[in-house]
Design an enzyme around this catalytic site. Structure first.
Site, short mmCIF file in Angstrom:
data_model
loop_
_atom_site.label_atom_id
_atom_site.label_comp_id
_atom_site.label_asym_id
_atom_site.label_seq_id
_atom_site.Cartn_x
_atom_site.Cartn_y
_atom_site.Cartn_z
CG HIS A 123 15.13 -7.00 9.93
ND1 HIS A 123 14.92 -7.84 9.65
CD2 HIS A 123 14.41 -5.71 9.00
CE1 HIS A 123 13.59 -8.39 8.92
NE2 HIS A 123 13.07 -7.00 8.68
CB CYS A 160 22.46 9.52 25.19
SG CYS A 160 23.70 10.10 24.01
N1 APR Z 1 20.49 -24.42 5.77
C1 APR Z 1 19.35 -23.86 5.27
N2 APR Z 1 18.25 -23.68 5.67
C2 APR Z 1 18.67 -23.60 7.38
C3 APR Z 1 19.40 -23.57 7.90
C4 APR Z 1 20.74 -23.67 6.92
N3 APR Z 1 21.84 -24.53 7.77
N4 APR Z 1 19.31 -22.69 8.96
C5 APR Z 1 18.26 -22.66 9.54
N5 APR Z 1 17.30 -22.53 8.14
C6 APR Z 1 16.42 -21.90 8.10
C7 APR Z 1 15.12 -22.45 8.71
O1 APR Z 1 14.23 -23.58 7.53
C8 APR Z 1 13.77 -21.12 8.62
O2 APR Z 1 12.88 -21.66 7.72
O3 APR Z 1 16.19 -20.48 7.67
C9 APR Z 1 14.89 -20.12 8.30
C10 APR Z 1 15.30 -19.59 9.02
O4 APR Z 1 13.95 -18.87 9.57
P1 APR Z 1 13.91 -17.13 10.49
O5 APR Z 1 14.45 -17.90 11.91
O6 APR Z 1 12.38 -16.91 10.30
O7 APR Z 1 15.22 -16.00 9.94
P2 APR Z 1 14.52 -14.94 9.09
O8 APR Z 1 13.46 -15.52 7.79
O9 APR Z 1 15.91 -13.86 9.01
O10 APR Z 1 13.26 -14.31 10.24
C11 APR Z 1 12.83 -12.77 9.53
O11 APR Z 1 12.45 -12.19 11.71
O12 APR Z 1 12.91 -12.32 13.78
C12 APR Z 1 12.31 -10.95 13.16
O13 APR Z 1 13.84 -9.48 12.61
C13 APR Z 1 14.10 -11.20 12.24
O14 APR Z 1 15.68 -10.48 10.74
C14 APR Z 1 14.25 -11.86 11.49
C15 APR Z 1 13.22 -11.41 10.53
ZN ZN Z 2 21.83 11.24 23.06
#
Ligand code: APR
Ligand code: ZN
Length: 255
Positions: A123, A160
């Site tokens: 991303h 830009c």
């Molecule tokens: N340890 C373990 N798990 C954790 C911790 C931690 N310290 N902190 C948060 N979590 C878990 C949460 O329970 C959650 O299920 O990490 C997960 C994060 O999930 P999201 O917030 O949905 O993030 P992500 O999966 O990276 O989202 C994917 O969505 O918005 C888009 O582009 C954005 O890359 C992102 C994508």
């Molecule tokens: Zn440009």
């Protein structure tokens, strides 16, 4: 499963692996002070994502996108790799993990010492910006100074200086094309892996979340360390619903 059983299971899978990939989401960076998206209080529980089409179509959407980014700047600047990042770096150094496939845009895997070529950013990266038309690079601090200053650029989304194209952080927004080279590299590394370790992702955003699934379908073992249950838990060989830093740090033996 008890904590001890989870640790022993994860240690065993890592020990048996010859070539693992690590797949990370925002959950590995929360212990560095960066909020995730879907936990209670996460970013998407506070505001709706701005889609790429809206960013292109509306000056207000571009300004709001930048307002949000600059509001996060002090958090991003203060963020340091945490125990979870250090544990992943240790596995890379030991030759256990070939590649970290990350959805994160914070650059903390590279900051923990993992060479750029072993981190695949699906991303993109929010620590710098580029022109959408000519690709010129812009530094966040310079853009923030103009946006938050008292000059004529105050509150105006940057364009830009070379071609007047729209300037955006080097990230992939909802509705924006995924980076083809990163996607192809992630696919190759996933298919070459005999273990995929998911750290801190709700696994709800595709095509990124397809890689752990691909690993499993291709015969690799799948381990998930995530505080909350995920949609892939049922197909995983091991699921640990605990904090990444303590879990992986303990298994790998780093503080
Ligand atoms: N340890 C373990 N798990 C954790 C911790 C931690 N310290 N902190 C948060 N979590 C878990 C949460 O329970 C959650 O299920 O990490 C997960 C994060 O999930 P999201 O917030 O949905 O993030 P992500 O999966 O990276 O989202 C994917 O969505 O918005 C888009 O582009 C954005 O890359 C992102 C994508
Ligand atoms: Zn440009």
């Amino acid at each position: 499963m008890t904590h001890t059983e989870g640790m022993a299971g994860l240690a065993r899978l890592i020990d048996q692996a010859k070539r693992a990939v690590v797949f990370t989401g925002a959950g590995i960076s929360t212990e560095s002070g960066i909020p995730d998206f879907r936990s209670p209080g996460g970013i998407w529980t506070q505001m709706a994502p701005i889609y790429f089409d809206d960013f292109l179509a509306s000056e207000e959407a571009r300004a709001e996108t930048w307002r949000r980014r600059f509001a996060m700047e002090d958090i991003f600047r203060a963020a340091e790799p945490n125990r979870g990042h250090r544990a992943v770096d240790a596995l890379v150094r030991r030759g256990k993990v070939s590649t970290v496939i990350t959805q994160n845009i914070d650059g903390l895997h590279q900051a923990s010492g993992i060479p750029d070529k072993q981190v695949i950013e699906l991303h993109g990266n929010t620590m710098y910006a580029t022109c959408l038309d000519c690709g010129s690079r812009y530094e966040i601090a310079d853009l923030r100074a103009a946006f938050e200053g008292e000059g004529e650029q105050k509150g105006v989304a940057p364009v830009c200086t070379r071609c007047l194209g729209y300037v955006k952080t080097a990230t992939v927004s909802f509705g924006q094309a995924m980076p083809p080279v990163a996607m192809r590299r992630a696919e190759l590394e996933t298919l070459a892996a005999d273990l995929c370790i998911v750290l801190g992702s709700s696994l709800v955003v595709y095509p990124a979340a397809g890689f752990p699934e691909l690993a499993k379908r291709n015969g690799a073992a799948l381990a998930i360390v995530n505080r909350e249950p995920t949609g892939l838990d049922s197909m995983a060989d091991l699921v640990v619903h605990e904090s990444i830093g303590d879990t992986l740090g303990e298994v790998v033996g780093v503080n």
